[in-house]
Design an enzyme around this catalytic site. Structure first.
Site, PDB file in Angstrom:
ATOM      1  N   ALA A  64      37.740  35.958  41.038  1.00 30.67           N
ATOM      2  CA  ALA A  64      36.809  35.373  40.066  1.00 30.67           C
ATOM      3  C   ALA A  64      36.662  33.895  40.410  1.00 30.67           C
ATOM      4  O   ALA A  64      37.539  33.310  41.043  1.00 30.67           O
ATOM      5  CB  ALA A  64      37.367  35.532  38.662  1.00 30.67           C
ATOM      6  N   GLY A 107      39.981  39.221  41.348  1.00 30.30           N
ATOM      7  CA  GLY A 107      38.807  40.044  41.028  1.00 30.30           C
ATOM      8  C   GLY A 107      38.273  40.768  42.266  1.00 30.30           C
ATOM      9  O   GLY A 107      37.608  41.799  42.133  1.00 30.30           O
ATOM     10  N   GLU A 110      40.380  43.805  42.572  1.00 30.87           N
ATOM     11  CA  GLU A 110      39.946  44.682  41.470  1.00 30.87           C
ATOM     12  C   GLU A 110      38.600  45.317  41.772  1.00 30.87           C
ATOM     13  O   GLU A 110      38.364  46.485  41.461  1.00 30.87           O
ATOM     14  CB  GLU A 110      39.882  43.871  40.164  1.00 30.87           C
ATOM     15  CG  GLU A 110      41.259  43.453  39.684  1.00 30.87           C
ATOM     16  CD  GLU A 110      41.214  42.487  38.517  1.00 30.87           C
ATOM     17  OE1 GLU A 110      40.495  41.479  38.598  1.00 30.87           O
ATOM     18  OE2 GLU A 110      41.904  42.753  37.518  1.00 30.87           O
ATOM     19  N   GLU A 130      46.503  36.113  40.314  1.00 30.49           N
ATOM     20  CA  GLU A 130      46.069  35.410  39.097  1.00 30.49           C
ATOM     21  C   GLU A 130      47.191  34.642  38.418  1.00 30.49           C
ATOM     22  O   GLU A 130      46.967  33.581  37.841  1.00 30.49           O
ATOM     23  CB  GLU A 130      45.474  36.411  38.089  1.00 30.49           C
ATOM     24  CG  GLU A 130      44.131  36.996  38.488  1.00 30.49           C
ATOM     25  CD  GLU A 130      44.235  38.271  39.313  1.00 30.49           C
ATOM     26  OE1 GLU A 130      45.326  38.547  39.883  1.00 30.49           O
ATOM     27  OE2 GLU A 130      43.241  39.013  39.381  1.00 30.49           O
TER      28      GLU A 130
HETATM   29  N1  CAA Z   1      36.758  30.637  43.032  1.00 35.45           N
HETATM   30  C1  CAA Z   1      35.975  29.577  43.338  1.00 35.45           C
HETATM   31  N2  CAA Z   1      35.927  29.023  44.570  1.00 35.45           N
HETATM   32  C2  CAA Z   1      36.721  29.556  45.518  1.00 35.45           C
HETATM   33  C3  CAA Z   1      37.575  30.644  45.273  1.00 35.45           C
HETATM   34  C4  CAA Z   1      37.577  31.183  43.961  1.00 35.45           C
HETATM   35  N3  CAA Z   1      38.315  32.264  43.632  1.00 35.45           N
HETATM   36  N4  CAA Z   1      38.239  30.931  46.417  1.00 35.45           N
HETATM   37  C5  CAA Z   1      37.814  30.038  47.326  1.00 35.45           C
HETATM   38  N5  CAA Z   1      36.896  29.204  46.800  1.00 35.45           N
HETATM   39  C6  CAA Z   1      36.190  28.089  47.438  1.00 35.45           C
HETATM   40  C7  CAA Z   1      37.123  26.898  47.644  1.00 35.45           C
HETATM   41  O1  CAA Z   1      37.204  26.112  46.473  1.00 35.45           O
HETATM   42  C8  CAA Z   1      36.445  26.186  48.773  1.00 35.45           C
HETATM   43  O2  CAA Z   1      35.338  25.459  48.271  1.00 35.45           O
HETATM   44  P1  CAA Z   1      35.068  23.932  48.745  1.00 35.45           P
HETATM   45  O3  CAA Z   1      34.757  24.075  50.220  1.00 35.45           O
HETATM   46  O4  CAA Z   1      33.907  23.531  47.923  1.00 35.45           O
HETATM   47  O5  CAA Z   1      36.339  23.189  48.505  1.00 35.45           O
HETATM   48  C9  CAA Z   1      35.876  27.324  49.614  1.00 35.45           C
HETATM   49  O6  CAA Z   1      35.809  28.466  48.740  1.00 35.45           O
HETATM   50  C10 CAA Z   1      36.779  27.702  50.791  1.00 35.45           C
HETATM   51  O7  CAA Z   1      38.068  27.969  50.281  1.00 35.45           O
HETATM   52  P2  CAA Z   1      39.415  27.302  50.910  1.00 35.45           P
HETATM   53  O8  CAA Z   1      39.123  25.944  51.455  1.00 35.45           O
HETATM   54  O9  CAA Z   1      40.500  27.379  49.883  1.00 35.45           O
HETATM   55  O10 CAA Z   1      39.677  28.315  52.130  1.00 35.45           O
HETATM   56  P3  CAA Z   1      41.070  28.658  52.823  1.00 35.45           P
HETATM   57  O11 CAA Z   1      40.709  29.489  54.004  1.00 35.45           O
HETATM   58  O12 CAA Z   1      41.898  27.446  53.014  1.00 35.45           O
HETATM   59  O13 CAA Z   1      41.871  29.587  51.745  1.00 35.45           O
HETATM   60  C11 CAA Z   1      42.078  31.385  50.137  1.00 35.45           C
HETATM   61  C12 CAA Z   1      41.366  30.854  51.396  1.00 35.45           C
HETATM   62  C13 CAA Z   1      43.568  31.642  50.458  1.00 35.45           C
HETATM   63  C14 CAA Z   1      41.398  32.696  49.733  1.00 35.45           C
HETATM   64  C15 CAA Z   1      41.984  30.329  49.003  1.00 35.45           C
HETATM   65  O14 CAA Z   1      40.628  29.934  48.892  1.00 35.45           O
HETATM   66  C16 CAA Z   1      42.424  30.848  47.667  1.00 35.45           C
HETATM   67  O15 CAA Z   1      43.610  30.942  47.398  1.00 35.45           O
HETATM   68  N6  CAA Z   1      41.456  31.192  46.775  1.00 35.45           N
HETATM   69  C17 CAA Z   1      41.732  31.618  45.414  1.00 35.45           C
HETATM   70  C18 CAA Z   1      42.259  33.044  45.370  1.00 35.45           C
HETATM   71  C19 CAA Z   1      42.634  33.438  43.937  1.00 35.45           C
HETATM   72  O16 CAA Z   1      43.518  32.870  43.326  1.00 35.45           O
HETATM   73  N7  CAA Z   1      41.899  34.425  43.406  1.00 35.45           N
HETATM   74  C20 CAA Z   1      42.130  34.915  42.061  1.00 35.45           C
HETATM   75  C21 CAA Z   1      41.208  34.234  41.121  1.00 35.45           C
HETATM   76  S1  CAA Z   1      41.544  34.625  39.411  1.00 35.45           S
HETATM   77  C22 CAA Z   1      40.791  36.126  39.171  1.00 35.45           C
HETATM   78  O17 CAA Z   1      40.287  36.756  40.070  1.00 35.45           O
HETATM   79  C23 CAA Z   1      40.809  36.634  37.719  1.00 35.45           C
HETATM   80  C24 CAA Z   1      40.458  38.104  37.574  1.00 35.45           C
HETATM   81  O18 CAA Z   1      41.301  38.968  37.600  1.00 35.45           O
HETATM   82  C25 CAA Z   1      39.086  38.530  37.304  1.00 35.45           C
END
Ligand code: CAA
Length: 256
Positions: A64, A107, A110, A130
């Protein structure tokens, strides 16, 4: 450019691709509404018999949208009615095959679990992280993972947010098939094409009974199976399937 792109790469098969590369395909309202609209349309499309759901070669969906989550209040959840959008997938009557390369987190994991079949690239990264951002899976993650891989692996994964590879997903029963990196989409399309060639009324009954049976008591589920099995003897495709077998020829299914 749309964040959800629907194409028809093979006869009978639709490909639904999420394309929001600047946020690693993170699910915001635009993506969620695009997915719901795509699946609602395909549900009614008689030409389409199976759907492949995918992201890019490097990311399925990174979860998400955390930027949106920073500002989200409980009332926003009530107003957005996200569960209604997810229902376009949960109630979708045709087989969905998820082709997962790269990240399928939160998400995204999921979303993959809303599919009927998951094809994973060897080093795809699955997980429910999460807890690391102060929440918990909210789109079925705790329950679908539990049903797919059991309590003890689920608890470990959702309480630590630990990620796991496509190979590990296959070994624990989350992915249906693991393939070399870069070939998940091709493999998913091949599977979809095979399913699309099957008699669609039988395919629809099979999907419905497997999905409904998962949460029903065994006796109820077996009754459901029996009724669906019996019902199929009223289809032209059942007679054609039997006749073609006995005539030693390829069946010609009409979907009737
Ligand atoms: N939401 C919004 N933006 C996201 C994102 C997310 N889930 N995941 C990545 N991005 C964005 C980053 O902010 C970044 O944007 P900017 O260039 O503007 O800074 C861009 O995508 C590239 O991401 P990274 O620089 O972080 O890329 P990376 O290769 O270094 O890392 C990653 C990749 C390990 C996937 C890392 O991005 C990450 O940990 N992302 C979040 C994953 C996460 O926690 N997901 C769960 C979300 S909560 C959820 O999903 C609730 C639910 O159950 C519905």
């Amino acid at each position: 450019m749309s964040v959800v792109i629907v194409t028809r790469p093979v006869a009978g098969v639709a490909q639904v691709q999420i394309s929001r590369p600047e946020a690693l395909n993170a699910l915001n309202m635009e993506v969620r509404q695009g997915l719901a609209a795509a699946f609602d349309g395909l549900a009614q499309d008689e030409e389409i018999r199976a759907v492949v759901l995918t992201g890019s070669e490097t990311v399925f969906v990174a979860g998400a949208d955390i930027k949106v989550m920073l500002e989200t209040q409980p009332v926003d959840h009530l107003l957005r009615k996200l569960h209604v959008l997810w229902e376009s997938l949960t109630r979708f009557p045709k087989p969905v095959i998820a082709a997962v390369e790269g990240y399928a987190l939160g998400g995204g994991c999921e979303l993959a679990m809303h599919a009927d079949i998951i094809v994973a690239g060897e080093t795809a990264t699955f997980g429910q992280p999460e807890v690391k951002v102060g929440v918990m899976p909210g789109a079925g993650g705790t329950q679908r993972l539990l049903r797919a891989i059991g309590k003890y692996k689920t608890m470990l994964l959702v309480l630590t947010g630990e990620t796991f590879s496509g190979r590990a997903a296959f070994e624990m029963g989350l992915a249906s098939r693991v393939v070399p990196d870069g070939s998940a989409l091709a493999e998913a399309l091949k599977i979809a094409e095979r399913i699309a060639a099957m008699p669609p009324l039988a395919v629809a009954q099979i999907k419905e009974v497997v999905a409904a049976g998962e949460d029903a008591p065994l006796d109820t589920a077996l009754r459901l199976e029996r009724k669906a099995f019996q019902l199929l003897f009223d289809t032209a495709d059942q007679k054609e399937g039997a006749r073609a077998f006995l005539d030693k020829r390829k069946p010609h299914f009409t979907g009737r």
